[in-house]
Design an enzyme around this catalytic site. Structure first.
Site, PDB file in Angstrom:
ATOM      1  N   SER A  41       0.884  -1.181  -0.010  1.00 37.84           N
ATOM      2  CA  SER A  41      -0.028  -0.235   0.002  1.00 37.84           C
ATOM      3  C   SER A  41       0.858   1.157   0.085  1.00 37.84           C
ATOM      4  O   SER A  41       2.108   1.191  -0.343  1.00 37.84           O
ATOM      5  CB  SER A  41      -1.034   0.003   1.198  1.00 37.84           C
ATOM      6  OG  SER A  41      -1.993   0.850   1.038  1.00 37.84           O
ATOM      7  N   ASN A  42       0.325   2.236   0.494  1.00 37.45           N
ATOM      8  CA  ASN A  42       1.165   3.712   0.437  1.00 37.45           C
ATOM      9  C   ASN A  42       0.474   4.502   1.413  1.00 37.45           C
ATOM     10  O   ASN A  42      -0.442   4.070   2.085  1.00 37.45           O
ATOM     11  CB  ASN A  42       1.028   4.417  -1.138  1.00 37.45           C
ATOM     12  CG  ASN A  42      -0.345   4.482  -1.384  1.00 37.45           C
ATOM     13  OD1 ASN A  42      -1.091   5.575  -0.756  1.00 37.45           O
ATOM     14  ND2 ASN A  42      -1.132   3.948  -2.367  1.00 37.45           N
ATOM     15  N   PRO A  43       1.087   5.853   1.901  1.00 41.47           N
ATOM     16  CA  PRO A  43       0.717   6.448   2.903  1.00 41.47           C
ATOM     17  C   PRO A  43      -0.518   7.559   2.783  1.00 41.47           C
ATOM     18  O   PRO A  43      -0.633   8.186   3.698  1.00 41.47           O
ATOM     19  CB  PRO A  43       1.988   7.267   3.344  1.00 41.47           C
ATOM     20  CG  PRO A  43       3.072   7.050   2.561  1.00 41.47           C
ATOM     21  CD  PRO A  43       2.221   6.148   1.272  1.00 41.47           C
TER      22      PRO A  43
END
Ligand code: PMT
Length: 216
Positions: free
Chosen positions: A21-23
């Site tokens: 995923s990512n932030p």
């Protein structure tokens, strides 16, 4: 106008307890949904996994993966799509049905490309009849965001791209502010100062509504 807004990250599962995923927190997308609603538009928000309250009067569809986000977007009718979501470009080639042991992970992770939601939608709309909706993309860049954004704008056939340098202070992932530039397909660039995401969102809604009026 009917606004469709994508927000947040997507999760691409490796096994039941691990994902890529990512932030992204969804703040930028939720701000756009709130601003569009406040301007009197009908708004649907397609949200990846985020911990935010749905803005008042906004219809929300929760999704997890990029493929789910694409399905949700394709099932909606809209006059304007604002794609703020940080969609994972890759996913594991397969998701294990049971939690993998550490030694089973070694050398296992093979990635395949996820569909590009904006590109898919833009292509479908080009083939369709009737008035084409306004398409607004985002570009998360590290460095001067504008040059890459012009390429993305043309390649994905968007009306404009909101480019943000996600490495600049107070800008990008997880902040309440953003420093963006509006980039148009003819290469025109409108740089905005550091502002709250709420203020950026109002500018996006105003620009999209203006373009819609011009096309009428
Ligand atoms: O959520 P926040 O914490 O508030 O952070 C906001 C943000 C940094 C996530 C947001 O401002 C932002 O920049 N969103 C776009 C992030 C991104 O993934 O950019 P990109 O350059 O990879 O993608 C370009 C555009 O194509 C985006 O509109 C994206 O939604 C879309 N895309 C990307 C990949 C893909 N497979 N399908 C897509 O539709």
């Amino acid at each position: 106008m009917k606004f469709l807004v994508t927000a947040g990250p997507t999760r691409e599962f490796i096994d039941p307890v691990r994902f890529l995923s990512n932030p992204s927190t969804g703040r930028m997308g939720f701000a756009v949904a709130r601003a569009a609603r406040a301007a009197g538009h009908e708004v649907t928000l397609v949200a990846g996994p985020v911990a935010l309250r749905t803005p008042h009067g906004v219809r929300r569809i929760d999704v997890v993966s990029a493929r789910e986000m694409l399905t949700a977007v394709e099932s909606e009718n809209f006059d304007c799509l604002v794609a703020t979501a940080a969609v994972a470009d890759w996913r594991p080639a397969r998701c294990a049905s049971k939690k993998l042991k550490k030694n089973e992970m070694d050398g296992l992770l093979r990635l395949v490309r996820n569909p590009d939601i904006l590109k898919t939608v833009a292509l479908r709309l080009r083939r369709g009849h009737g008035r084409r909706p306004i398409l607004v993309g985002f570009a998360a860049e590290t460095g001067d965001p504008a040059s890459e954004a012009v390429r993305k704008c043309r390649e994905k056939r968007l009306d404009f791209v909101v480019a943000n340098d996600v490495t600049s202070a107070g800008s990008g992932f997880g902040t309440d502010t953003n420093r963006v530039a509006f980039v148009f397909p003819d290469g025109r660039i409108e740089r905005l100062p550091l502002m709250s995401k709420a203020a950026v969102a109002r500018r996006i809604v105003r620009m999209a509504s203006g373009l819609r009026n011009i096309s009428e």
